[in-house]
Design an enzyme around this catalytic site. Structure first.
Site, PDB file in Angstrom:
ATOM      1  N   ARG A  22     -42.818 -10.892  67.661  1.00 30.09           N
ATOM      2  CA  ARG A  22     -43.146 -12.198  67.078  1.00 30.09           C
ATOM      3  C   ARG A  22     -42.345 -12.450  65.803  1.00 30.09           C
ATOM      4  O   ARG A  22     -41.679 -13.467  65.663  1.00 30.09           O
ATOM      5  CB  ARG A  22     -44.643 -12.260  66.752  1.00 30.09           C
ATOM      6  CG  ARG A  22     -45.526 -12.512  67.932  1.00 30.09           C
ATOM      7  CD  ARG A  22     -46.974 -12.436  67.518  1.00 30.09           C
ATOM      8  NE  ARG A  22     -47.311 -11.077  67.160  1.00 30.09           N
ATOM      9  CZ  ARG A  22     -48.003 -10.247  67.947  1.00 30.09           C
ATOM     10  NH1 ARG A  22     -48.454 -10.673  69.095  1.00 30.09           N
ATOM     11  NH2 ARG A  22     -48.266  -9.017  67.565  1.00 30.09           N
ATOM     12  N   ASP A  24     -34.314  -3.464  70.665  1.00 27.82           N
ATOM     13  CA  ASP A  24     -35.718  -3.412  71.072  1.00 27.82           C
ATOM     14  C   ASP A  24     -35.732  -2.982  72.536  1.00 27.82           C
ATOM     15  O   ASP A  24     -35.463  -3.789  73.432  1.00 27.82           O
ATOM     16  CB  ASP A  24     -36.381  -4.792  70.903  1.00 27.82           C
ATOM     17  CG  ASP A  24     -37.891  -4.734  71.099  1.00 27.82           C
ATOM     18  OD1 ASP A  24     -38.358  -3.904  71.907  1.00 27.82           O
ATOM     19  OD2 ASP A  24     -38.612  -5.536  70.468  1.00 27.82           O
ATOM     20  N   GLU A  34     -50.209   3.020  50.225  1.00 26.95           N
ATOM     21  CA  GLU A  34     -50.558   1.755  49.554  1.00 26.95           C
ATOM     22  C   GLU A  34     -51.980   1.832  49.045  1.00 26.95           C
ATOM     23  O   GLU A  34     -52.831   2.426  49.723  1.00 26.95           O
ATOM     24  CB  GLU A  34     -50.409   0.587  50.535  1.00 26.95           C
ATOM     25  CG  GLU A  34     -48.959   0.359  50.922  1.00 26.95           C
ATOM     26  CD  GLU A  34     -48.763  -0.889  51.804  1.00 26.95           C
ATOM     27  OE1 GLU A  34     -49.688  -1.709  51.908  1.00 26.95           O
ATOM     28  OE2 GLU A  34     -47.675  -1.022  52.363  1.00 26.95           O
ATOM     29  N   HIS A  45     -47.037  -5.725  49.414  1.00 26.88           N
ATOM     30  CA  HIS A  45     -47.559  -6.100  50.737  1.00 26.88           C
ATOM     31  C   HIS A  45     -48.000  -7.578  50.759  1.00 26.88           C
ATOM     32  O   HIS A  45     -49.162  -7.893  50.982  1.00 26.88           O
ATOM     33  CB  HIS A  45     -48.709  -5.173  51.150  1.00 26.88           C
ATOM     34  CG  HIS A  45     -48.881  -5.087  52.633  1.00 26.88           C
ATOM     35  ND1 HIS A  45     -49.201  -3.937  53.295  1.00 26.88           N
ATOM     36  CD2 HIS A  45     -48.783  -6.033  53.615  1.00 26.88           C
ATOM     37  CE1 HIS A  45     -49.289  -4.162  54.598  1.00 26.88           C
ATOM     38  NE2 HIS A  45     -49.032  -5.435  54.813  1.00 26.88           N
ATOM     39  N   ALA A  72     -48.133 -11.440  54.383  1.00 23.25           N
ATOM     40  CA  ALA A  72     -49.078 -12.396  54.978  1.00 23.25           C
ATOM     41  C   ALA A  72     -49.851 -13.157  53.903  1.00 23.25           C
ATOM     42  O   ALA A  72     -50.766 -13.906  54.228  1.00 23.25           O
ATOM     43  CB  ALA A  72     -50.057 -11.648  55.868  1.00 23.25           C
TER      44      ALA A  72
END
Ligand code: NAD
Ligand code: MLT
Length: 525
Positions: free
Chosen positions: A148, A168, A259, A277, A280
């Site tokens: 994606r 890939d 993290e 991070h 998103a």
């Protein structure tokens, strides 16, 4: 049904959950607290920090669904969840755009040395030679993982005039062509020819450390790298050495092996840009993720098919209405088969005929296994773990498909060495059993059903129906529907009765005393 939201999701998601399910919002629970309370919940929603391992899943005695508000499920032991029949769902499409845009920001930012330039300006310094940048136009971007995010990055990079190559091994050539990326047959090929490299694979045993010392040596001198996927896919120690030696000109990292990352040798280097991070972390992505995971959780809790199951074969959302009734039919046919024939469960054959063969039928086959196994096993068998449980018990499944069908539309048949059951769906969701062992029947596979076999001297049959009716009447069992199908060649008939309630054991004994009645099977579907 109670859901624990253990890490923050958007208000929109919370509102949806609260409208439909009993929802507890408890952020910041310690591991011990979580282990203590998880047993109260049927659903758990986490983001990326809480470790949902076998111990936690095991304590979740009522747990049916784990929802990951985001894409990566590397903090969830999916294998353990599957074994325990716990569905894992995520919200993978909601933050694709944000992660791809952030990748571009990390790429462009390092081309023009933004972090260092900012630091210098703050110190009152101006236009130093070392912050001279490079253009991306005409350069080659190597994308590892064309899923994606990787595919969207490919399109964005081409929009900026870059040549895109991708590695890939798990996707068809057609996908490379669709996203305008040249297919690299090996990782090495990509490493050799790329000016910039970005990774977009999941983190797993295969990808963890896939870019290490050897891979850096194979890269062009002065290459620049981005990791906006998962920490550790690019080995941090090897990256540090490659930056120190000048082999890698610069890097940008959004994710880290550990993290939160508070200390790291890479922090010494001006040639690396860091974000904590943030891939998103946009208003839009967080809103979408919260809403999507709430919807998935609600669907799963209602027993409906979900869109983004991590440990179930996926079905495209628009195909769900076509497939769902057949999954339900398959479950009932499997259960009927087990209750009727009491099979030994060695090998079963599933035949699909007609239009249904146009679809991906993995979930329907899983439905058969769930139905076959549930009546005889102590453990909970559901669509999540049915294939695994069947495999563990050595059940072999042979699947055949035939596009051509008679007049019945789509027909499903389950055949084992003990017998055979067929069924179909009339209209959109009217389930029917249409055949048992060569007898043509037509009944709704739901509720309590009584199936009997009796011998067929013509004179006995009317008598038998009457006698059965009397026994059931005396036992207070109401008959909703009866059908009888005779087979003169076998001199046998089958009677199917849809009844209102459970057949008491004494009534079964009495039925078996009726002359000519060979077998009675109470079935519950
Ligand atoms: P995806 O599943 O759509 O794509 C992953 C691709 O990687 C697939 O096409 C797969 O075939 C390929 N792949 C798997 N193993 C490979 C290997 N060994 N070599 C090459 N390719 C391989 O996933 P996605 O949604 O595009 O997410 C990609 C990554 O980004 C994941 O690690 C995800 O957790 C991460 N992510 C990070 C952030 C962030 O905040 N930084 C946000 C979203 C997603
Ligand atoms: C994800 O996997 O969705 C991202 O890493 C973002 C997050 O964990 O919140």
């Amino acid at each position: 049904m109670r859901v624990l939201v253990a890490e923050p999701i958007s208000q929109e998601g919370l509102t949806k959950l609260q409208a439909e399910l009993e929802t507890d919002i408890r952020y910041g629970l310690s591991r011990q607290e979580l282990l203590r309370v998880i047993g109260h919940y049927t659903g758990l929603i986490v983001r990326g920090h809480i470790r949902v391992d076998d111990e936690l899943l095991g304590r979740g005695k009522r747990l049916k669904v784990v929802g990951r508000a985001g894409t990566g499920v590397d903090n969830i032991d999916v294998e353990a969840a599957t074994r325990r029949g716990i569905l894992v769902v995520n919200a993978p499409e909601s933050n694709t755009v944000s992660a791809a845009e952030h990748t571009m920001a990390l790429l462009l930012g390092q081309m023009r040395n933004l972090p260092l330039a900012t630091a210098l300006v703050r110190k009152g310094r101006w236009k130093e030679a070392r912050i001279r940048g490079v253009e991306v136009l005409g350069k080659t971007l190597g994308i590892i993982g064309l899923g994606r995010i990787g595919s969207l990055v490919s399109q964005m990079a081409q929009g900026m005039g870059m040549r895109v190559v991708a590695y890939d091994p798990y996707i068809p050539l057609e996908r490379f062509e669709r996203f305008g990326a040249e297919r690299m047959a090996t990782l090495e090929e990509l490493l050799h020819c790329s000016d910039f490299i970005t990774v977009h694979t999941p983190k797993n045993e295969e990808t963890y450390g896939m870019i290490g010392k050897r891979e850096f040596q194979l890269m062009k001198d002065g290459v620049r790298v981005v990791n906006c996927a998962r920490g550790g896919i690019i080995n941090e120690e090897a990256l540090y050495q490659a930056l120190k030696s000048g082999k890698v000109k610069s890097a940008a990292l959004d994710v880290f092996d550990q993290e939160p990352c508070r200390e790291n040798p890479l922090f010494e280097l001006d040639s690396v840009a860091f974000t904590p991070h943030l891939g998103a972390m946009t208003v839009e992505a967080q809103r979408k993720v919260g809403k999507a995971i709430a919807e998935e959780m609600i669907r799963a809790m209602k027993g409906e098919l979900v869109r983004y199951a991590v440990n179930l074969p996926s079905v495209k959302p628009k195909l769900l209405p076509h497939i769902s009734p057949y999954i339900s039919l398959a479950e009932r046919m499997g259960s009927l088969y087990t209750q009727l024939f009491r099979p030994q469960m060695g090998e079963v054959e599933i035949q699909y005929r007609g239009e249904i063969t146009d679809y991906n039928l993995q979930l329907v086959t899983t439905g058969f296994l769930k139905g076959l196994l549930n009546p005889i096993l102590e453990e909970k068998v559901n669509l999540v773990n049915a294939s695994l449980v069947a495999e563990e018990r050595g059940i072999k499944v042979k699947e055949t498909r035939m596009r051509q069908s008679d007049d019945k539309g789509s027909l499903l048949t389950l055949q084992g060495k003990e017998g055979k059951v067929s069924g179909t769906v009339y209209g959109k969701k009217d389930l029917r059993i249409t055949g048992i062992d060569g007898f043509q029947v037509d009944f709704v596979p739901s509720g309590h059903i009584l199936i009997d076999y009796h011998s067929l001297p013509h004179t006995t049959t009317p008598g038998i129906i009457g006698q059965i009716g009397m026994v059931l009447g005396r036992a207070g069992v109401n008959i909703k529907k009866i059908q009888v199908e005779g087979d003169p060649q076998r001199e046998m008939a089958m009677m199917v009765l849809n009844i209102d309630n459970l057949l008491p054991p004494e009534a079964k004994e009495e039925l078996l005393k009726i002359e000519g009645l060979l077998e009675v099977r109470p079935i519950k579907l």
